[in-house]
Motif scaffolding. Structure first.
Motif, PDB file in Angstrom:
ATOM      1  N   GLN A  90      -7.296   7.736   0.853  1.00 25.96           N
ATOM      2  CA  GLN A  90      -6.450   8.892   1.711  1.00 25.96           C
ATOM      3  C   GLN A  90      -6.622   8.942   2.823  1.00 25.96           C
ATOM      4  OE1 GLN A  90      -6.894  12.617  -0.249  1.00 25.96           O
ATOM      5  NE2 GLN A  90      -5.334  13.798   1.074  1.00 25.96           N
ATOM      6  N   ARG A  91      -8.128   8.698   3.252  1.00 27.47           N
ATOM      7  CA  ARG A  91      -8.475   8.828   4.684  1.00 27.47           C
ATOM      8  C   ARG A  91      -8.013   7.643   5.431  1.00 27.47           C
ATOM      9  NH1 ARG A  91     -14.529  11.260   4.042  1.00 27.47           N
ATOM     10  NH2 ARG A  91     -13.956  13.347   3.594  1.00 27.47           N
ATOM     11  N   PHE A  92      -7.986   6.669   4.807  1.00 23.86           N
ATOM     12  CA  PHE A  92      -7.453   5.043   5.433  1.00 23.86           C
ATOM     13  C   PHE A  92      -5.847   5.557   5.667  1.00 23.86           C
ATOM     14  CE2 PHE A  92      -5.331   1.077   5.087  1.00 23.86           C
ATOM     15  CZ  PHE A  92      -6.310   0.226   5.905  1.00 23.86           C
ATOM     16  N   PHE A  93      -5.190   6.189   4.970  1.00 22.66           N
ATOM     17  CA  PHE A  93      -3.769   6.476   4.963  1.00 22.66           C
ATOM     18  C   PHE A  93      -3.663   7.263   6.208  1.00 22.66           C
ATOM     19  CE2 PHE A  93      -0.285   9.289   4.300  1.00 22.66           C
ATOM     20  CZ  PHE A  93       0.934   8.487   4.187  1.00 22.66           C
ATOM     21  N   GLU A  94      -4.385   8.226   6.221  1.00 19.13           N
ATOM     22  CA  GLU A  94      -4.288   9.502   7.319  1.00 19.13           C
ATOM     23  C   GLU A  94      -4.455   8.746   8.641  1.00 19.13           C
ATOM     24  OE1 GLU A  94      -6.957  12.445   5.741  1.00 19.13           O
ATOM     25  OE2 GLU A  94      -5.348  13.263   4.463  1.00 19.13           O
ATOM     26  N   ARG A  95      -5.716   7.963   8.694  1.00 21.72           N
ATOM     27  CA  ARG A  95      -5.861   7.417  10.031  1.00 21.72           C
ATOM     28  C   ARG A  95      -4.937   6.433  10.356  1.00 21.72           C
ATOM     29  NH1 ARG A  95     -10.876   6.480   8.313  1.00 21.72           N
ATOM     30  NH2 ARG A  95     -10.579   4.271   7.629  1.00 21.72           N
ATOM     31  N   ASN A  96      -4.291   5.721   9.483  1.00 25.88           N
ATOM     32  CA  ASN A  96      -3.631   4.433   9.921  1.00 25.88           C
ATOM     33  C   ASN A  96      -1.992   4.697   9.780  1.00 25.88           C
ATOM     34  OD1 ASN A  96      -5.574   2.033  10.433  1.00 25.88           O
ATOM     35  ND2 ASN A  96      -6.327   3.078   8.522  1.00 25.88           N
ATOM     36  N   PHE A  97      -1.778   5.554   9.104  1.00 25.39           N
ATOM     37  CA  PHE A  97      -0.286   5.839   8.915  1.00 25.39           C
ATOM     38  C   PHE A  97       0.435   7.079   9.332  1.00 25.39           C
ATOM     39  CE2 PHE A  97      -1.634   2.513   6.181  1.00 25.39           C
ATOM     40  CZ  PHE A  97      -0.519   1.427   6.430  1.00 25.39           C
ATOM     41  N   VAL A  98      -0.452   7.998   9.243  1.00 23.92           N
ATOM     42  CA  VAL A  98       0.220   9.720   9.447  1.00 23.92           C
ATOM     43  C   VAL A  98       0.806   9.680  10.870  1.00 23.92           C
ATOM     44  CG1 VAL A  98      -0.420  12.058   9.190  1.00 23.92           C
ATOM     45  CG2 VAL A  98      -1.109  10.600   7.343  1.00 23.92           C
TER      46      VAL A  98
ATOM     47  N   ALA B 204      -6.248  14.369  -6.332  1.00 24.75           N
ATOM     48  CA  ALA B 204      -7.732  13.249  -6.405  1.00 24.75           C
ATOM     49  C   ALA B 204      -7.236  12.221  -7.470  1.00 24.75           C
ATOM     50  CB  ALA B 204      -8.723  13.798  -6.590  1.00 24.75           C
ATOM     51  N   ASP B 205      -6.672  12.360  -8.559  1.00 21.21           N
ATOM     52  CA  ASP B 205      -6.500  11.469  -9.573  1.00 21.21           C
ATOM     53  C   ASP B 205      -5.447  10.312  -9.160  1.00 21.21           C
ATOM     54  OD1 ASP B 205      -8.268  12.727 -11.128  1.00 21.21           O
ATOM     55  OD2 ASP B 205      -6.769  13.779 -12.408  1.00 21.21           O
ATOM     56  N   GLY B 206      -4.400  10.811  -8.336  1.00 23.86           N
ATOM     57  CA  GLY B 206      -3.414   9.877  -7.696  1.00 23.86           C
ATOM     58  C   GLY B 206      -4.026   8.886  -6.748  1.00 23.86           C
ATOM     59  N   TRP B 207      -4.799   9.402  -6.040  1.00 23.41           N
ATOM     60  CA  TRP B 207      -5.546   8.430  -4.765  1.00 23.41           C
ATOM     61  C   TRP B 207      -6.486   7.579  -5.529  1.00 23.41           C
ATOM     62  CZ3 TRP B 207      -3.393   7.674  -0.390  1.00 23.41           C
ATOM     63  CH2 TRP B 207      -2.696   8.681   0.289  1.00 23.41           C
ATOM     64  N   ASN B 208      -7.128   8.017  -6.592  1.00 22.78           N
ATOM     65  CA  ASN B 208      -8.102   7.231  -7.276  1.00 22.78           C
ATOM     66  C   ASN B 208      -7.336   5.933  -7.889  1.00 22.78           C
ATOM     67  OD1 ASN B 208     -10.529   8.409  -6.921  1.00 22.78           O
ATOM     68  ND2 ASN B 208     -10.141   9.660  -8.352  1.00 22.78           N
ATOM     69  N   GLN B 209      -6.001   6.233  -8.486  1.00 22.77           N
ATOM     70  CA  GLN B 209      -5.359   5.375  -9.008  1.00 22.77           C
ATOM     71  C   GLN B 209      -4.959   4.331  -7.976  1.00 22.77           C
ATOM     72  OE1 GLN B 209      -6.364   5.283 -12.030  1.00 22.77           O
ATOM     73  NE2 GLN B 209      -4.210   5.154 -12.862  1.00 22.77           N
ATOM     74  N   VAL B 210      -4.242   4.791  -6.862  1.00 26.62           N
ATOM     75  CA  VAL B 210      -3.875   3.901  -5.795  1.00 26.62           C
ATOM     76  C   VAL B 210      -5.033   2.974  -5.393  1.00 26.62           C
ATOM     77  CG1 VAL B 210      -3.106   3.876  -3.404  1.00 26.62           C
ATOM     78  CG2 VAL B 210      -2.043   5.711  -5.030  1.00 26.62           C
TER      79      VAL B 210
ATOM     80  N   TYR C 248       0.853  -1.356   0.139  1.00 27.88           N
ATOM     81  CA  TYR C 248      -0.035  -0.084  -0.016  1.00 27.88           C
ATOM     82  C   TYR C 248       1.041   1.230  -0.045  1.00 27.88           C
ATOM     83  CZ  TYR C 248      -3.426   3.537   1.941  1.00 27.88           C
ATOM     84  OH  TYR C 248      -4.204   4.613   2.134  1.00 27.88           O
ATOM     85  N   LEU C 249       1.816   1.420   1.016  1.00 28.30           N
ATOM     86  CA  LEU C 249       2.717   2.424   0.939  1.00 28.30           C
ATOM     87  C   LEU C 249       3.535   2.554  -0.271  1.00 28.30           C
ATOM     88  CD1 LEU C 249       3.870   2.229   4.578  1.00 28.30           C
ATOM     89  CD2 LEU C 249       2.311   3.852   3.828  1.00 28.30           C
ATOM     90  N   SER C 250       3.954   1.479  -0.735  1.00 27.61           N
ATOM     91  CA  SER C 250       4.817   1.425  -2.085  1.00 27.61           C
ATOM     92  C   SER C 250       4.000   1.927  -3.205  1.00 27.61           C
ATOM     93  CB  SER C 250       5.255  -0.140  -2.348  1.00 27.61           C
ATOM     94  OG  SER C 250       6.093   0.157  -3.576  1.00 27.61           O
ATOM     95  N   THR C 251       2.814   1.665  -3.259  1.00 30.74           N
ATOM     96  CA  THR C 251       1.665   2.112  -4.404  1.00 30.74           C
ATOM     97  C   THR C 251       1.790   3.764  -4.209  1.00 30.74           C
ATOM     98  OG1 THR C 251       0.794  -0.194  -4.160  1.00 30.74           O
ATOM     99  CG2 THR C 251      -0.438   1.814  -5.561  1.00 30.74           C
ATOM    100  N   ILE C 252       1.807   4.095  -3.247  1.00 30.71           N
ATOM    101  CA  ILE C 252       1.402   5.635  -2.918  1.00 30.71           C
ATOM    102  C   ILE C 252       2.686   6.239  -3.202  1.00 30.71           C
ATOM    103  CG2 ILE C 252       1.188   7.481  -1.204  1.00 30.71           C
ATOM    104  CD1 ILE C 252      -0.411   5.347   0.452  1.00 30.71           C
ATOM    105  N   THR C 253       3.962   5.805  -2.895  1.00 36.05           N
ATOM    106  CA  THR C 253       4.967   6.524  -3.246  1.00 36.05           C
ATOM    107  C   THR C 253       5.504   6.547  -4.684  1.00 36.05           C
ATOM    108  OG1 THR C 253       6.323   4.522  -2.563  1.00 36.05           O
ATOM    109  CG2 THR C 253       6.005   6.257  -0.850  1.00 36.05           C
TER     110      THR C 253
END
Length: 228
Positions: A204-212, A171-177, A159-164
């Motif tokens: 994006q909210r999943f990332f912010e809630r679980n990783f940020v 928004a387009d980037g998060w949709n692709q992820v 998941y993190l690798s896909t984001i980076t």
């Protein structure tokens, strides 16, 4: 735990994953969210130096695994043009949430509600309603955390690798992820369909809630936003 008579058997943890999750929930997250040394000392007292040493070893191993993962597990070329996000298939997010809730928790919830009604059958109406409300709140809390709990370390790293590695931003980037991860988690049998994320905002909210919260102590950049 068993030798110190803190547990009745030798099997406190079912496996390595349970041990890792206990470390994350009881030590890693609470300690990482403390902003200064005083708050750490207040909460963890004399255990602070031991925790810091354990976290140093932990993050060294995580960094080692991340470098290995990021170099050896690159994404295969995937055509995402025909891959739909749930937001494109459902009338609303509420409909999607209801479907997931009832498909995962409907039977346990019904059984728990029936059991609650049975044990409170001689109580007043207010107590019965309070018990049912408590059961519903517990299931809602569990449901909110079920996605993160279903992902193993390798899935979170992917998941993190896909984001980076995502070239699009915003928004387009998060949709692709979200599209990539929906497909990946379905193929890995983490989720029973390609609907893990509703859309890019949910991703994006999943990332912010679980990783940020855990990454905020380091300088991290994702989708053009830098966290210091």
């Amino acid at each position: 735990m068993y030798e110190n008579k803190l547990w009745k058997t030798k099997y406190f943890f079912y496996g390595a994953w349970d041990c890792q999750e206990a470390f994350r929930i009881a030590i890693l997250e609470p300690f990482s969210l403390k902003k200064d040394d005083d708050s750490k000392l207040k909460s963890f007292k004399d255990s602070v130096p031991y925790i810091e040493e354990a976290l140093k070893v932990y993050f060294t191993e995580v960094d080692k695994q991340w470098k290995l993962f990021d170099t050896e597990k690159a994404w295969e070329p995937i055509n995402l043009d025909e891959t739909q996000l749930p937001k494109e298939s459902y009338q609303s997010k509420f409909t999607w949430v209801l479907k997931r809730f009832f498909s995962h928790l409907f039977l346990p919830l019904i059984l728990q509600c029936l059991y609650t009604i049975f044990i409170t059958r001689h109580s007043c109406l207010l107590i019965r309603i309070s018990h049912l409300g408590f059961v519903l709140l517990m299931y809602i809390y569990f449901f909110q955390n079920i996605r993160g709990a279903s992902m193993k370390m390798e899935h979170k790293m992917q998941y993190l690798s896909t984001i980076t590695n995502e070239q699009e931003t915003g928004a387009d980037g998060w949709n692709q992820v979200a599209r990539r991860m929906n497909m990946y988690l379905f193929r890995q049998k983490v989720w029973k369909n390609e609907e893990f994320f509703f859309d890019g905002i949910d991703c994006q909210r999943f990332f912010e809630r679980n990783f940020v919260g855990l990454l905020s102590s380091k300088r991290v950049t994702y989708s053009g936003v830098t966290i210091c």
